[in-house]
Design an enzyme around this catalytic site. Structure first.
Site, PDB file in Angstrom:
ATOM      1  N   LYS A 157       0.705  -1.211  -0.069  1.00 15.69           N
ATOM      2  CA  LYS A 157       0.034   0.154   0.166  1.00 15.69           C
ATOM      3  C   LYS A 157       0.990   1.425  -0.061  1.00 15.69           C
ATOM      4  CE  LYS A 157      -3.813  -1.965   2.832  1.00 15.69           C
ATOM      5  NZ  LYS A 157      -4.929  -1.714   1.962  1.00 15.69           N
TER       6      LYS A 157
ATOM      7  N   ARG B  34     -10.599 -10.999   1.509  1.00 15.98           N
ATOM      8  CA  ARG B  34     -11.260 -12.182   0.900  1.00 15.98           C
ATOM      9  C   ARG B  34     -10.813 -13.430   0.876  1.00 15.98           C
ATOM     10  NH1 ARG B  34     -12.014  -8.536  -4.402  1.00 15.98           N
ATOM     11  NH2 ARG B  34     -11.869  -6.968  -2.890  1.00 15.98           N
TER      12      ARG B  34
END
Length: 267
Positions: free
Chosen positions: A41, A115
């Site tokens: 990130k 996920r």
């Protein structure tokens, strides 16, 4: 979690009430810190990532509140915990992993890690045959684009279940909004080497929140009632306090889950 010195953990906690007829399952994303892994990130997106375990915290605290209230309902909470770090042992883009259910996932972006843990947790939760599964997760930055900083998105495989959660979110005073999972977004996740990819080959901000929900839906049997709540926007308040919401972690979702359990217990 393979890039971290802190090994992953999976927690199952249960509350059982004598004579209860409804079994409610809560599944929480618990990425204890999310750097993005090898798909790192940018710094401006990382400093609040200590709150990427908000879903797991919510399901465990909701379970504790339900137990203290002694509600006439059976509840199981599943918290999938891992730290997403870059290192020489970290997961790589292009890795293919096999999930608890046996389905395979091509990892195209290691920052779409929540996920992955939820896929396993949803598979495990179904083994206990609950009447309704609700997962809650800081899943997508796209949720903030769609709904702003204070509203969570509700998606489901059955409209009735989604609308039920929306109803009790309003009663609990939490800002959530029902959303569809358009059928066309599933094709974005097609993979040539696995059953599904964790993101699209050509990443796009379009409908990112719904794409995340479409991914999770693949790991839930269509006969099982399932609701997904994306709490990425309101899980961490970076601004001034408002209402009963403080600066920092907000505990979003606890009130809604407890209100839902209370009503189901009375039905």
């Amino acid at each position: 979690g393979q890039g971290s010195i802190n090994p992953p953990r999976f927690i199952k906690a249960t509350y059982k009430s004598r004579g209860a007829s409804f079994h409610l399952a809560f599944v929480g994303k618990g990425i204890t810190f999310d750097t993005g892994g090898i798909s790192l990130k940018p710094p401006s997106s990382m400093h609040t990532m200590k709150c990427d375990m908000a879903g797991a915290a919510t399901v465990l605290e909701a379970l504790r509140a339900i137990a203290e209230l002694k509600l006439n309902i059976n509840v199981s909470a599943y918290a999938a915990l891992a730290e997403n770090m870059p290192s020489g042992t970290a997961q790589r883009p292009s890795d293919v992993v096999t999930t608890f259910s046996g389905k395979t996932i091509e990892v195209l972006n290691t920052d779409a890690e929540g996920r992955l843990v939820l896929a396993d947790a949803l598979g495990r939760a179904q083994k206990d045959k609950p009447d309704l599964i609700i997962d809650i997760a800081t899943l997508t930055g796209a949720a903030s684009v769609a709904l702003g900083a204070r509203t969570a998105g509700i998606m489901a495989n059955k409209d009735q279940s989604r609308d039920l959660v929306f109803k009790y979110a309003k009663e609990a005073g939490e800002s959530m909004w029902p959303m569809e999972i358009p059928e066309e977004v599933r094709s974005v996740l097609d993979s040539n080497v696995a059953d599904i990819a964790n993101v699209g080959f050509n990443p796009s901000p379009n409908a990112g929140m719904m794409v995340g929900a479409a991914f999770l839906r693949e790991f839930v049997d269509e006969k099982t009632a399932w609701v997904h709540i994306d709490i990425a926007p309101p899980a961490f308040n970076s601004g001034s306090a408002y209402g009963y919401t403080p600066f920092g972690a907000t505990g979003v979702g606890v009130r809604t889950l407890v209100q839902l359990a209370s009503q189901l217990a009375n039905d």
